[in-house]
Design a protein around this motif. Structure first.
Motif: not given
Length: 132
Positions: A19, A74-78
């Motif tokens: 992430a 953060n759980e998501q890759r931004r």
């Protein structure tokens, strides 16, 4: 209206490295962790080890060594600008990386400019050089 999802207070280290955009895939992050290239608070860990805000990470990616303090999860890759907010690099680490970069710029490794297979012309030159 569903309740807002709170950010996690801990997460897997391989998922965080993915992430935070240090590795392109989670499997590459897992391979790096298994290979001993990632240390959490000074000790080698397994990919499923939980990471918390405030932990210190030491990463060895190629010839580059990073020392980071985890600032967020953060759980998501931004996108990259948002991913940079997940960590803070220590002052010593950034100075060391800048010095290494300057050294590579001033004295490049011989052959580092070569890419891929030699061309037909280069192959003939190599063959002619080797045949005395």
């Amino acid at each position: 209206m569903p309740p807002a999802k709170l950010p996690p207070d801990r997460m897997r280290i391989d998922k965080w490295l993915w992430a935070a955009r240090f590795y392109k895939t989670r499997s590459l992050a897992t391979q790096a962790i298994d290979g001993g290239h990632v240390k959490l608070n000074g000790t080698t860990v397994k990919p499923a080890r939980e990471l918390r805000v405030g932990d210190t990470l030491e990463l060895a990616i190629g010839d580059t060594n990073w020392t980071l303090v985890v600032q967020g999860l953060n759980e998501q890759r931004r996108p990259a600008p948002e991913a940079r907010q997940l960590y803070e690099e220590t002052q010593e680490s950034s100075e060391r990386r800048a010095a290494e970069q300057e050294t590579r710029r001033l004295a490049p490794v011989p052959g580092s400019d070569l890419r891929g297979r030699p061309t037909k012309k280069a192959r003939r030159q190599i063959k002619g050089f080797n045949e005395f």
